[in-house]
Design a protein around this motif. Structure first.
Motif, PDB file in Angstrom:
ATOM      1  N   VAL A  77      43.218  -6.902   3.236  1.00  0.00           N
ATOM      2  CA  VAL A  77      44.524  -7.410   3.647  1.00  0.00           C
ATOM      3  C   VAL A  77      44.977  -6.728   4.942  1.00  0.00           C
ATOM      4  N   PHE A  78      44.892  -5.407   4.999  1.00  0.00           N
ATOM      5  CA  PHE A  78      45.327  -4.690   6.198  1.00  0.00           C
ATOM      6  C   PHE A  78      44.473  -5.067   7.413  1.00  0.00           C
ATOM      7  N   GLN A  79      43.169  -5.190   7.219  1.00  0.00           N
ATOM      8  CA  GLN A  79      42.293  -5.587   8.328  1.00  0.00           C
ATOM      9  C   GLN A  79      42.625  -6.993   8.814  1.00  0.00           C
ATOM     10  N   HIS A  80      42.852  -7.899   7.882  1.00  0.00           N
ATOM     11  CA  HIS A  80      43.195  -9.273   8.259  1.00  0.00           C
ATOM     12  C   HIS A  80      44.506  -9.300   9.052  1.00  0.00           C
ATOM     13  N   LEU A  81      45.528  -8.595   8.564  1.00  0.00           N
ATOM     14  CA  LEU A  81      46.811  -8.556   9.273  1.00  0.00           C
ATOM     15  C   LEU A  81      46.643  -7.963  10.667  1.00  0.00           C
ATOM     16  N   GLU A  82      45.858  -6.911  10.749  1.00  0.00           N
ATOM     17  CA  GLU A  82      45.636  -6.238  12.029  1.00  0.00           C
ATOM     18  C   GLU A  82      44.923  -7.170  13.012  1.00  0.00           C
ATOM     19  N   GLN A  83      43.842  -7.795  12.574  1.00  0.00           N
ATOM     20  CA  GLN A  83      43.043  -8.649  13.462  1.00  0.00           C
ATOM     21  C   GLN A  83      43.773  -9.925  13.865  1.00  0.00           C
ATOM     22  N   SER A  84      44.584 -10.461  12.968  1.00  0.00           N
ATOM     23  CA  SER A  84      45.283 -11.710  13.258  1.00  0.00           C
ATOM     24  C   SER A  84      46.666 -11.485  13.857  1.00  0.00           C
ATOM     25  N   LYS A  85      47.032 -10.224  14.075  1.00  0.00           N
ATOM     26  CA  LYS A  85      48.331  -9.851  14.655  1.00  0.00           C
ATOM     27  C   LYS A  85      49.512 -10.367  13.836  1.00  0.00           C
ATOM     28  N   GLN A  86      49.313 -10.423  12.514  1.00  0.00           N
ATOM     29  CA  GLN A  86      50.388 -10.824  11.625  1.00  0.00           C
ATOM     30  C   GLN A  86      51.151  -9.582  11.181  1.00  0.00           C
ATOM     31  N   THR A  87      52.308  -9.791  10.562  1.00  0.00           N
ATOM     32  CA  THR A  87      53.227  -8.681  10.319  1.00  0.00           C
ATOM     33  C   THR A  87      53.348  -8.302   8.841  1.00  0.00           C
ATOM     34  N   LEU A  88      53.761  -7.050   8.637  1.00  0.00           N
ATOM     35  CA  LEU A  88      53.879  -6.464   7.302  1.00  0.00           C
ATOM     36  C   LEU A  88      55.233  -5.790   7.147  1.00  0.00           C
ATOM     37  N   PHE A  89      55.827  -5.946   5.973  1.00  0.00           N
ATOM     38  CA  PHE A  89      57.036  -5.227   5.573  1.00  0.00           C
ATOM     39  C   PHE A  89      56.683  -4.514   4.276  1.00  0.00           C
ATOM     40  N   VAL A  90      57.019  -3.218   4.166  1.00  0.00           N
ATOM     41  CA  VAL A  90      56.641  -2.420   3.000  1.00  0.00           C
ATOM     42  C   VAL A  90      57.886  -1.939   2.263  1.00  0.00           C
ATOM     43  N   VAL A  91      57.871  -2.109   0.934  1.00  0.00           N
ATOM     44  CA  VAL A  91      58.972  -1.660   0.079  1.00  0.00           C
ATOM     45  C   VAL A  91      58.382  -0.819  -1.043  1.00  0.00           C
ATOM     46  N   GLY A  92      58.902   0.395  -1.223  1.00  0.00           N
ATOM     47  CA  GLY A  92      58.455   1.183  -2.363  1.00  0.00           C
ATOM     48  C   GLY A  92      58.456   2.672  -2.132  1.00  0.00           C
ATOM     49  N   ALA A  93      58.310   3.397  -3.203  1.00  0.00           N
ATOM     50  CA  ALA A  93      58.218   4.863  -3.228  1.00  0.00           C
ATOM     51  C   ALA A  93      59.527   5.515  -2.761  1.00  0.00           C
ATOM     52  N   LYS A  94      59.520   6.834  -2.722  1.00  0.00           N
ATOM     53  CA  LYS A  94      60.648   7.586  -2.174  1.00  0.00           C
ATOM     54  C   LYS A  94      60.509   7.577  -0.656  1.00  0.00           C
ATOM     55  N   GLU A  95      61.606   7.789   0.028  1.00  0.00           N
ATOM     56  CA  GLU A  95      61.609   7.711   1.500  1.00  0.00           C
ATOM     57  C   GLU A  95      60.532   8.605   2.128  1.00  0.00           C
ATOM     58  N   GLU A  96      60.432   9.863   1.669  1.00  0.00           N
ATOM     59  CA  GLU A  96      59.436  10.789   2.253  1.00  0.00           C
ATOM     60  C   GLU A  96      58.022  10.272   2.017  1.00  0.00           C
ATOM     61  N   GLU A  97      57.757   9.801   0.807  1.00  0.00           N
ATOM     62  CA  GLU A  97      56.429   9.280   0.468  1.00  0.00           C
ATOM     63  C   GLU A  97      56.114   8.035   1.284  1.00  0.00           C
ATOM     64  N   LEU A  98      57.094   7.185   1.450  1.00  0.00           N
ATOM     65  CA  LEU A  98      56.908   5.953   2.215  1.00  0.00           C
ATOM     66  C   LEU A  98      56.565   6.260   3.669  1.00  0.00           C
ATOM     67  N   LEU A  99      57.245   7.213   4.261  1.00  0.00           N
ATOM     68  CA  LEU A  99      56.975   7.575   5.660  1.00  0.00           C
ATOM     69  C   LEU A  99      55.575   8.168   5.826  1.00  0.00           C
ATOM     70  N   ILE A 100      55.148   8.982   4.878  1.00  0.00           N
ATOM     71  CA  ILE A 100      53.784   9.531   4.917  1.00  0.00           C
ATOM     72  C   ILE A 100      52.769   8.403   4.773  1.00  0.00           C
ATOM     73  N   PHE A 101      53.013   7.494   3.828  1.00  0.00           N
ATOM     74  CA  PHE A 101      52.130   6.343   3.630  1.00  0.00           C
ATOM     75  C   PHE A 101      52.009   5.530   4.918  1.00  0.00           C
ATOM     76  N   LEU A 102      53.137   5.216   5.528  1.00  0.00           N
ATOM     77  CA  LEU A 102      53.127   4.414   6.759  1.00  0.00           C
ATOM     78  C   LEU A 102      52.364   5.120   7.877  1.00  0.00           C
ATOM     79  N   SER A 103      52.510   6.429   7.960  1.00  0.00           N
ATOM     80  CA  SER A 103      51.781   7.207   8.965  1.00  0.00           C
ATOM     81  C   SER A 103      50.272   7.129   8.718  1.00  0.00           C
ATOM     82  N   LYS A 104      49.868   7.270   7.463  1.00  0.00           N
ATOM     83  CA  LYS A 104      48.436   7.184   7.123  1.00  0.00           C
ATOM     84  C   LYS A 104      47.884   5.788   7.409  1.00  0.00           C
ATOM     85  N   ILE A 105      48.652   4.764   7.093  1.00  0.00           N
ATOM     86  CA  ILE A 105      48.214   3.386   7.327  1.00  0.00           C
ATOM     87  C   ILE A 105      48.076   3.133   8.831  1.00  0.00           C
TER      88      ILE A 105
END
Length: 176
Positions: A18-46
């Motif tokens: 899914v992430f590769q497809h979104l990246e290659q096709s220049k489509q967009t993602l919105f993420v909902v979940g986890a605690k704020e600190e965890e979410l920011l770490i996740f987004l950084s890793k992604i």
């Protein structure tokens, strides 16, 4: 007798595709979940793994009613291709249903604890043999003791309630 292949939103299943497809096709993602600190770490890793991935918004998964409505409105306004929701069983499905009822027509994925798990792990969350032997639930009970009650009590109780309703003809089952 048909063999069913597990499909879940994590790196042991469909997340990479899914992430590769979104990246290659220049489509967009919105993420909902986890605690704020965890979410920011996740987004950084992604973003490290998928540098061209377009994340147009995010919201932590711990929201009061007003914050929840604001998150839904933000998603509707920004109109991402995909919304990834990791709020835990029940809440995440309700969130996507409410989003759809308000007019969202993109793709929604639920991912349970994936966001938090990725944020807090230094390597693959599930060891190879845990995945291979389909023992993910046991590993989660070990790593995340709060899931023990859900696996041992809530899920069997939900199954018994479902079966009771089904056999009392209060619900019907369609597998088409």
């Amino acid at each position: 007798k048909a063999k069913v292949k597990r499909c879940s939103f994590d790196f042991g299943s469909i997340a990479t595709n899914v992430f590769q497809h979104l990246e290659q096709s220049k489509q967009t993602l919105f993420v909902v979940g986890a605690k704020e600190e965890e979410l920011l770490i996740f987004l950084s890793k992604i973003k490290d793994k998928y540098p061209s991935l377009i994340v147009i918004g995010y919201s932590n998964g711990y929201m009061n009613d007003e914050e929840r409505e604001n998150a839904i409105e933000k998603i509707l306004t920004q109109s991402p291709t995909v919304v990834l929701v990791g709020m835990g069983a029940g809440l995440q499905e309700r969130f996507l249903l409410d989003l759809q009822c308000k007019g969202f027509n993109g793709t929604g994925f639920t991912c349970g604890g994936f966001i938090r798990q990725e944020a807090t792990s230094t390597s693959d969350y599930y060891p190879y043999y845990v995945n291979r032997l389909n023992l993910r639930f046991l590993y989660r009970m070990y790593k995340e003791p709060h899931t023990i009650n859900r696996y041992l009590f809530n899920y069997p109780l939900n199954l018994m309630t479902f079966l009771s309703l089904y056999f009392n003809k209060e619900i019907t089952l369609s597998l088409s």
